[in-house]
Design an enzyme around this catalytic site. Structure first.
Site, mmCIF file in Angstrom:
data_model
loop_
_atom_site.group_PDB
_atom_site.id
_atom_site.type_symbol
_atom_site.label_atom_id
_atom_site.label_comp_id
_atom_site.label_asym_id
_atom_site.label_seq_id
_atom_site.Cartn_x
_atom_site.Cartn_y
_atom_site.Cartn_z
ATOM 1 N N GLU A 204 -36.121 -16.268 -8.484
ATOM 2 C CA GLU A 204 -36.009 -16.947 -9.787
ATOM 3 C C GLU A 204 -34.709 -17.741 -9.728
ATOM 4 O O GLU A 204 -33.628 -17.191 -9.905
ATOM 5 C CB GLU A 204 -35.946 -15.907 -10.920
ATOM 6 C CG GLU A 204 -37.217 -15.083 -11.093
ATOM 7 C CD GLU A 204 -38.298 -15.815 -11.887
ATOM 8 O OE1 GLU A 204 -37.992 -16.832 -12.531
ATOM 9 O OE2 GLU A 204 -39.450 -15.359 -11.855
ATOM 10 N N CYS A 238 -30.521 -20.859 -17.433
ATOM 11 C CA CYS A 238 -31.173 -21.472 -16.277
ATOM 12 C C CYS A 238 -32.151 -22.562 -16.683
ATOM 13 O O CYS A 238 -32.371 -23.507 -15.941
ATOM 14 C CB CYS A 238 -31.897 -20.404 -15.465
ATOM 15 S SG CYS A 238 -33.003 -19.400 -16.453
HETATM 16 P P1 NAD Z 1 -25.457 -16.588 -8.020
HETATM 17 O O1 NAD Z 1 -26.563 -17.039 -7.159
HETATM 18 O O2 NAD Z 1 -24.077 -17.021 -7.707
HETATM 19 O O3 NAD Z 1 -25.398 -14.984 -8.090
HETATM 20 C C1 NAD Z 1 -26.543 -14.199 -8.345
HETATM 21 C C2 NAD Z 1 -26.356 -12.828 -7.712
HETATM 22 O O4 NAD Z 1 -26.194 -12.965 -6.305
HETATM 23 C C3 NAD Z 1 -25.145 -12.067 -8.216
HETATM 24 O O5 NAD Z 1 -25.521 -10.721 -8.441
HETATM 25 C C4 NAD Z 1 -24.139 -12.194 -7.098
HETATM 26 O O6 NAD Z 1 -23.326 -11.050 -6.975
HETATM 27 C C5 NAD Z 1 -24.993 -12.342 -5.855
HETATM 28 N N1 NAD Z 1 -24.406 -13.244 -4.856
HETATM 29 C C6 NAD Z 1 -23.620 -14.325 -5.056
HETATM 30 N N2 NAD Z 1 -23.302 -14.908 -3.902
HETATM 31 C C7 NAD Z 1 -23.902 -14.199 -2.925
HETATM 32 C C8 NAD Z 1 -23.957 -14.305 -1.497
HETATM 33 N N3 NAD Z 1 -23.317 -15.264 -0.840
HETATM 34 N N4 NAD Z 1 -24.673 -13.387 -0.815
HETATM 35 C C9 NAD Z 1 -25.334 -12.403 -1.463
HETATM 36 N N5 NAD Z 1 -25.303 -12.255 -2.801
HETATM 37 C C10 NAD Z 1 -24.604 -13.128 -3.530
HETATM 38 O O7 NAD Z 1 -25.864 -17.043 -9.507
HETATM 39 P P2 NAD Z 1 -25.040 -16.898 -10.834
HETATM 40 O O8 NAD Z 1 -23.866 -17.817 -10.791
HETATM 41 O O9 NAD Z 1 -24.810 -15.472 -11.176
HETATM 42 O O10 NAD Z 1 -26.099 -17.448 -11.890
HETATM 43 C C11 NAD Z 1 -26.308 -18.796 -12.107
HETATM 44 C C12 NAD Z 1 -27.499 -19.348 -11.379
HETATM 45 O O11 NAD Z 1 -28.624 -18.535 -11.598
HETATM 46 C C13 NAD Z 1 -27.896 -20.725 -11.876
HETATM 47 O O12 NAD Z 1 -28.268 -21.513 -10.777
HETATM 48 C C14 NAD Z 1 -29.089 -20.452 -12.760
HETATM 49 O O13 NAD Z 1 -29.961 -21.529 -12.925
HETATM 50 C C15 NAD Z 1 -29.726 -19.318 -12.044
HETATM 51 N N6 NAD Z 1 -30.540 -18.547 -12.977
HETATM 52 C C16 NAD Z 1 -31.895 -18.539 -12.814
HETATM 53 C C17 NAD Z 1 -32.673 -17.833 -13.714
HETATM 54 C C18 NAD Z 1 -34.162 -17.791 -13.609
HETATM 55 O O14 NAD Z 1 -34.748 -16.991 -14.311
HETATM 56 N N7 NAD Z 1 -34.788 -18.596 -12.784
HETATM 57 C C19 NAD Z 1 -32.070 -17.123 -14.746
HETATM 58 C C20 NAD Z 1 -30.691 -17.143 -14.845
HETATM 59 C C21 NAD Z 1 -29.934 -17.846 -13.957
#
Ligand code: NAD
Length: 451
Positions: A204, A238
């Protein structure tokens, strides 16, 4: 911990329907009891208004849990599809098999809902689960850990707190399913890790969700709903409208109406409004502040680093190559771009990576048919913004760069289970036609049966 979860899964305990129903009941109770703690955690992480905390997090999960609770007995019944004559005499069954031990990784913007709503599906389908909430919403992460560890045994449900390192350590384990919500960039990291163990997954992800305002749109409603959908959670959604494409002649009137709506919702100084959230942290504040310089500010533009506050801001037509038009904005800044020709505007959208959402404001059915029939996107609304997420019966998910797979309601149950088909043959008769030695007569008969 993962080994203990595997053992527990293998014991068969989580497959039992009564066990699953009880776990869902318990989660509903735990969340209801924790209502005040939920509001407090979300206030500390994002200064999330209580109303938003309820409608987009706690209330949404409860609604989803109640829907799943009400339907789970029915969904758990095997399907018995009809079979072609060639299979006579036999019957078939499709049962939803839990995957086993699953990993749920969630982001910070709706930190409760995006961790626990997938969990509802995981439990419903009969899995054990490890949840990795976002370290960027530390109060909510700690609350999730507390609620789960105090109410469920760790061999059934566990919470691992932490950031990149902890997540990567988890990703190196051979989980049976991964449900990831987050950025497209990290989605690729997750998919690569999943590939090493051939672990199936749902992604997602995010993206730039366009909002189209066509000539026949009711401008008052469009302005109100776009402003609501965009500045809910200070744009950190998102599926928030990322940019607006508006018929050129409507640009001025739309902007005026949007300015009016911003004032109506948040007052002359939104920093004083209790109904407006804050930017999650300094890094995101700095990232967003840079966008403010990339277009003419039509409204808003003020910010306060000490308070992680950025005013609801409308930007006029930034250059297509600017960062604000290249990256997902994920904050309270809304570029507005006029278009002369709808087909050209649609072409612009189609040439970008496929977005998680699309919003169209129009009163004309042919325009609706044209847009929906020619642009691909995860999901969306006609004459509204972001509201489709809250309709728990609608599958929610992305396409292309915005992810794959879907959840909510029945789809959550399905996301966390495998549809296992079993053909049950009868032994009282054995039609010999399929067995060697083959003959032209047998082939003729088979051709007749198949058509
Ligand atoms: P992110 O991808 O930075 O982090 C998400 C999760 O991944 C966190 O738990 C984080 O600890 C982990 N993570 C971060 N970097 C990592 C890495 N290099 N390796 C492994 N794990 C890692 O996202 P965010 O900043 O928390 O959230 C924002 C993003 O999420 C936006 O792009 C938004 O559009 C998206 N989002 C999507 C939905 C959906 O339902 N499609 C909902 C909410 C947010």
């Amino acid at each position: 911990m993962i080994q203990a979860q595997r053992e527990f899964f293998l014991s068969g305990a989580t497959r039992d329907l009564e066990f699953r129903l009880k776990a869902i009941d318990k989660l509903i109770k735990v969340l209801r009891f924790a209502e005040k703690d939920v509001y407090e955690a979300l206030r500390r992480d994002l200064r999330k208004p209580t109303f938003e905390a309820y409608v987009s997090e706690l209330g949404l999960i409860l609604e989803d849990l109640k829907l799943i609770r009400g339907q789970l007995r029915v969904w758990s019944q095997p399907e018995e599809p009809a079979l072609p004559l060639a299979f006579w005499p036999s019957s078939a069954q499709i049962t939803r098999e839990p995957y086993g031990t699953v990993l749920i990784i969630s982001p910070w913007n709706y930190p409760l809902d995006l961790a626990l709503s997938p969990l509802a599906g995981a439990i419903a389908a009969g899995n054990t689960a490890v949840i990795k909430p976002s370290e960027m919403a530390p109060h909510t992460s700690a609350l999730i850990k507390k609620l789960i560890s105090e109410n469920f045994s760790p061999e059934f449900l566990s919470v691992v707190e932490g950031g990149v390192e902890a997540t990567q350590e988890l990703l190196a384990q051979p989980f049976d399913y991964i449900f990831f919500t987050g950025s497209t960039r990290v989605g690729k990291v997750v998919m690569e890790a999943a590939a090493k163990n051939l672990t199936p997954l749902t992604l997602e992800l995010g993206g730039k969700s366009p909002c189209l305002v066509e000539a026949s749109a009711k401008l008052d409603k469009a302005a109100k709903r776009i402003v609501w959908g965009k500045f809910f959670n200070a744009g950190q959604t998102c599926i928030a409208p990322d940019y607006v494409l508006v018929e050129a002649k409507l640009l001025g009137p739309l902007v005026e109406k949007m300015k009016g709506q911003i004032r109506k919702f948040f007052g002359e100084n939104p920093q004083k409004s209790p109904d407006y959230a804050r930017i999650v942290n300094e890094a995101h504040f700095r990232r967003l502040s840079a966008y403010l310089k990339e277009g003419k500010i039509l409204s808003g533009g003020r910010s306060d680093a000490a308070d992680l506050y950025i005013e609801p801001t409308l930007l006029e037509a930034p250059a297509p190559s600017s960062a604000v038009m290249e990256e997902e904005i994920f904050g309270p800044i809304l570029p507005i771009l006029p278009f002369e020709d709808l087909d050209q505007a649609l072409d612009q959208v189609r040439r970008r990576p496929r977005p998680l959402a699309l919003y169209l404001f129009t009163e004309k059915a042919p325009v609706e048919a044209k847009v929906l029939g020619s642009v691909s996107f995860g999901g969306g609304c006609v004459n509204d913004a972001i509201a489709h997420f809250a309709a728990t019966d609608l599958p929610f998910g992305g396409i292309g760069a915005s992810g794959f797979g879907a959840y909510h309601g029945r789809k959550s149950f399905e996301a966390f289970s495998h549809p296992r088909s079993v053909l049950k043959r009868s032994t009282w008769v054995d039609v010999p036609v399929r067995y060697p030695p083959y003959s032209s007569a047998k082939l003729k008969l088979v051709k007749k049966l198949i058509g």
